[in-house]
Design an enzyme around this catalytic site. Structure first.
Site, mmCIF file in Angstrom:
data_model
loop_
_atom_site.group_PDB
_atom_site.id
_atom_site.type_symbol
_atom_site.label_atom_id
_atom_site.label_comp_id
_atom_site.label_asym_id
_atom_site.label_seq_id
_atom_site.Cartn_x
_atom_site.Cartn_y
_atom_site.Cartn_z
ATOM 1 N N LYS A 80 0.789 -1.222 0.000
ATOM 2 C CA LYS A 80 0.000 0.000 0.000
ATOM 3 C C LYS A 80 0.832 1.289 0.000
ATOM 4 O O LYS A 80 0.352 2.341 -0.453
ATOM 5 C CB LYS A 80 -0.933 0.008 1.205
ATOM 6 C CG LYS A 80 -2.016 -1.051 1.166
ATOM 7 C CD LYS A 80 -3.120 -0.681 0.201
ATOM 8 C CE LYS A 80 -4.310 -1.600 0.348
ATOM 9 N NZ LYS A 80 -5.461 -1.190 -0.501
ATOM 10 N N ASP A 114 -8.919 -0.882 6.346
ATOM 11 C CA ASP A 114 -8.978 -2.179 7.012
ATOM 12 C C ASP A 114 -7.620 -2.554 7.574
ATOM 13 O O ASP A 114 -7.447 -3.667 8.072
ATOM 14 C CB ASP A 114 -9.458 -3.255 6.034
ATOM 15 C CG ASP A 114 -10.968 -3.199 5.808
ATOM 16 O OD1 ASP A 114 -11.701 -3.061 6.800
ATOM 17 O OD2 ASP A 114 -11.403 -3.290 4.655
#
Length: 381
Positions: A80, A114
């Protein structure tokens, strides 16, 4: 975020296949080339490994299998940071300088997560002297929350699902001192998610170089990618569907059965929101496809499949035995390919995906085991 069609009924546990020949019929523009140069200039940058696993090639009855191992990317246990770093760089570059020429006041980078995306935004904010405020939905493990807090971010825990956390993050970012850095788009909020997708293109560029070094000049025959809102899958589709016709691999998306919003959308041929359940694949527990990803997924994917937590856990255990650290999200690609090929329709799927004894398969393992505090036993249970 827009209200889309809610589908609380049981999701179809079948696969979806694109139109025959679609991989050579649809094309898009490539990602900007300067993204890779930006990442290469970062102090902690290094290409993540592309590990060949002959044992999986034998199991899947293909020529070669490679796993892109994202268990350590720019100091974090998931991919990410590629998207967060590029997007924040673009955001800060557009901020006006103070009237006296001094640096602008720090901005609060707001996001919902998340786990991995929020930690990446928090890390980038800390390194660049900015602030971070991260909204975390229910079901995220306390250790994942602690990892975000350790990056000096403010964390707000939300009682609802991921989509609710996104809504609250967007509300907070409406203040003058804040900007939303979300890895999903909706009408009216698409520019920053597009920058995040561009950031992921570095992963694909590395795969090209690593396959060439391994003697695979023609590129992969199939790429399997785990999917939440679809942003990474959009980057993968963009990379491979911007090539000339005839050089495009088959692309397979894999989601949890508890949160298969892309599979449901493909089944209906329209983007829909679903009611998600609990899953050990926390990073994929998303109920609405990104608006900017949807056209790429609809037109660029060859197949989609949903897998159970036990299937993901078994895949993670297999990768661990073969020396690749992977959490349930990262192992979803292997679980999905196994799910397709371990059926009475095995031959149909091999034909649809162009898989044969000489095929080259790339599995994207998007996170290491350390990124997901759920143990294999918890996922299997």
């Amino acid at each position: 975020m827009p209200e889309l069609v809610s589908t609380p009924r049981a999701l179809p546990l079948t696969t979806w296949s694109a139109r025959p020949g679609s991989r050579n019929a649809w094309r898009c523009e490539p990602a900007p080339v300067e993204v890779r140069d930006f990442h290469a200039a970062l102090p902690d940058y290094a290409p993540t490994p592309l590990t060949e696993l002959p044992a999986l090639a034998r199991e899947l009855e293909v020529g070669r299998v490679f796993v892109k191992d994202e268990s350590s990317r720019l100091g974090l246990p998931a991919f990410k940071a590629l998207g967060a770093s590029w997007a924040v760089r673009r955001i800060l570059a557009e901020r006006p300088a103070a009237a006296d020429g001094a640096d602008p006041e720090p901005v609060t980078l707001v996001t919902a997560t998340d786990g991995n995306h929020g930690r990446a935004v928090a890390r980038v904010a800390r390194l660049l002297g900015q602030r971070a405020h991260v909204f975390v939905p229910r079901g995220v493990h306390p250790r994942a929350v602690s990892a975000i807090t350790a990056e000096q971010a403010k964390v707000t825990q939300v009682a609802g699902p991921y989509d609710e956390a996104v809504r609250l993050a967007a509300e907070r970012a409406g203040r003058a001192d804040a900007v939303l850095v979300q890895d999903t788009g909706w009408p009216g909020y698409e520019r920053i998610p597009a920058w995040i997708v561009e950031g992921y293109s570095t992963l694909c560029a590395e795969i090209d170089e690593q396959l060439t070094a391994a003697g695979v000049a023609a590129g992969p025959g199939l790429v399997a990618v785990p999917v939440g809102v679809g942003s990474l899958a959009q980057a993968v589709v963009t990379h491979y569907r911007s090539r000339p016709s005839g050089q495009a691999p088959a692309l397979l998306s894999v989601e949890p059965m508890a949160a298969a919003c892309v599979l449901e959308s493909l089944t209906r041929d329209a983007p829909v929101s679903i009611t998600t359940g609990d899953t050990a694949m926390a990073g994929l527990n998303c109920g609405t496809p990104s608006s900017i990803a949807w056209p790429h997924l609809r037109n660029g994917l060859d197949a989609a499949v949903a897998v159970s937590d036990p299937e993901a856990a078994r895949a993670a255990a297999t990768l661990a035995e073969l020396g690749v650290s992977s959490g349930p999200c990262g192992a979803a690609g292997l679980a999905g390919l196994r799910a397709l090929l371990d059926t009475p329709e095995n031959g149909r799927w091999r034909t649809a995906l162009g898989l044969g004894p000489s095929s080259v398969v790339v599995l994207l393992s998007t996170e290491g085991a350390a990124a997901n505090p759920h143990s294999a036993q918890e996922a299997a249970g």
